[in-house]
Design an enzyme around this catalytic site. Structure first.
Site, mmCIF file in Angstrom:
data_model
loop_
_atom_site.group_PDB
_atom_site.id
_atom_site.type_symbol
_atom_site.label_atom_id
_atom_site.label_comp_id
_atom_site.label_asym_id
_atom_site.label_seq_id
_atom_site.Cartn_x
_atom_site.Cartn_y
_atom_site.Cartn_z
ATOM 1 N N CYS A 93 0.834 -1.201 0.000
ATOM 2 C CA CYS A 93 0.000 0.000 0.000
ATOM 3 C C CYS A 93 0.875 1.261 0.000
ATOM 4 O O CYS A 93 1.517 1.561 -0.997
ATOM 5 C CB CYS A 93 -0.995 -0.038 1.151
ATOM 6 N N HIS A 191 -3.423 -5.436 0.687
ATOM 7 C CA HIS A 191 -2.884 -5.795 2.004
ATOM 8 C C HIS A 191 -2.841 -7.311 2.189
ATOM 9 O O HIS A 191 -3.758 -7.894 2.789
ATOM 10 C CB HIS A 191 -3.735 -5.147 3.106
ATOM 11 N N GLU A 193 -1.187 -8.998 4.248
ATOM 12 C CA GLU A 193 -1.133 -9.361 5.669
ATOM 13 C C GLU A 193 -2.525 -9.530 6.269
ATOM 14 O O GLU A 193 -2.666 -10.140 7.324
ATOM 15 C CB GLU A 193 -0.317 -8.314 6.446
#
Length: 214
Positions: A93, A191, A193
């Site tokens: 990002c 994202h 994660e």
């Protein structure tokens, strides 16, 4: 420090998701704001966050917010070191945008289609599509021609920095993934994660397996 350890360069109160994902995948990491400490790691992860100080890409503020200039400087210093050392780098990002800025690229400070990309109290989701004919890039190797990703941004990469190429775009032509043509540098606008059970783990493991260029 283990032979493979990822330095997450960010503020500890904003990096929990990255730490949780790497811990779950049993990938060693450190979280630090010290460039000197980060330099001891084998890999650099630049996490998401607020917007980059517009002066760093030659613009006045036209819609940027949650700016943290001190953090920008630290992250850009770490990025410069790891690039000089030709160590693996992953931008997520804001981290992708930092890589672009470091290499002379620019940022769209508030994209016209932000409503389909921005954080709305939760992630939004859309598809991204492989960009170009090169099937050797990380996106095609991991996801083929398309995949669904999460989204929580209102800015985007505009003019690409030197040595960078786009590997995937969203349906509204926003650049969603980039890589360097000669360095082990990759980045995504989404994202991973927060998608460890929906393809995000593939990217994090792929990144951890990358080696410096000697």
């Amino acid at each position: 420090m283990p032979s493979t350890a990822i330095a997450i360069v960010g503020r500890a109160d904003a990096t929990h998701n990255y730490e949780t994902a790497l811990h779950r995948l049993e990938i060693p990491y450190i979280t630090t704001l010290s460039v000197e400490e980060a330099a001891l790691a084998s890999h650099l992860l630049l996490p998401g966050g607020g917007d980059i100080t517009p002066a760093f890409f030659g613009q006045n503020n036209h819609g940027s917010y949650n700016i943290d200039t001190e953090l920008d400087i630290i992250q850009l210093q770490a990025l410069s070191f790891f690039m000089k050392q030709k160590k693996p780098i992953l931008g997520i990002c804001k981290g992708m945008q930092l890589i672009n800025v470091q290499l002379g690229g620019t940022i769209i400070q508030d994209i016209d289609t932000a409503d389909m990309h921005k954080w709305v109290g939760k992630d939004q989701y859309h598809y991204v599509y492989h960009n170009g004919l090169n099937r050797m890039d990380f996106f095609y190797q991991l996801y083929g021609t398309s995949t669904q990703v999460n989204s929580a941004h209102h800015q985007a990469v505009d003019r690409l920095g030197g040595g960078l190429t786009a590997v995937c775009r969203s349906g509204d032509n926003i650049i969603e993934g980039i890589m360097h043509t000669s360095l082990p540098v990759m980045a995504v606008q989404w994202h991973p994660e927060r998608m460890t059970e929906a393809g995000g783990e593939h990217l994090l493991r792929y990144f951890a397996a990358q080696q410096p260029i000697s």
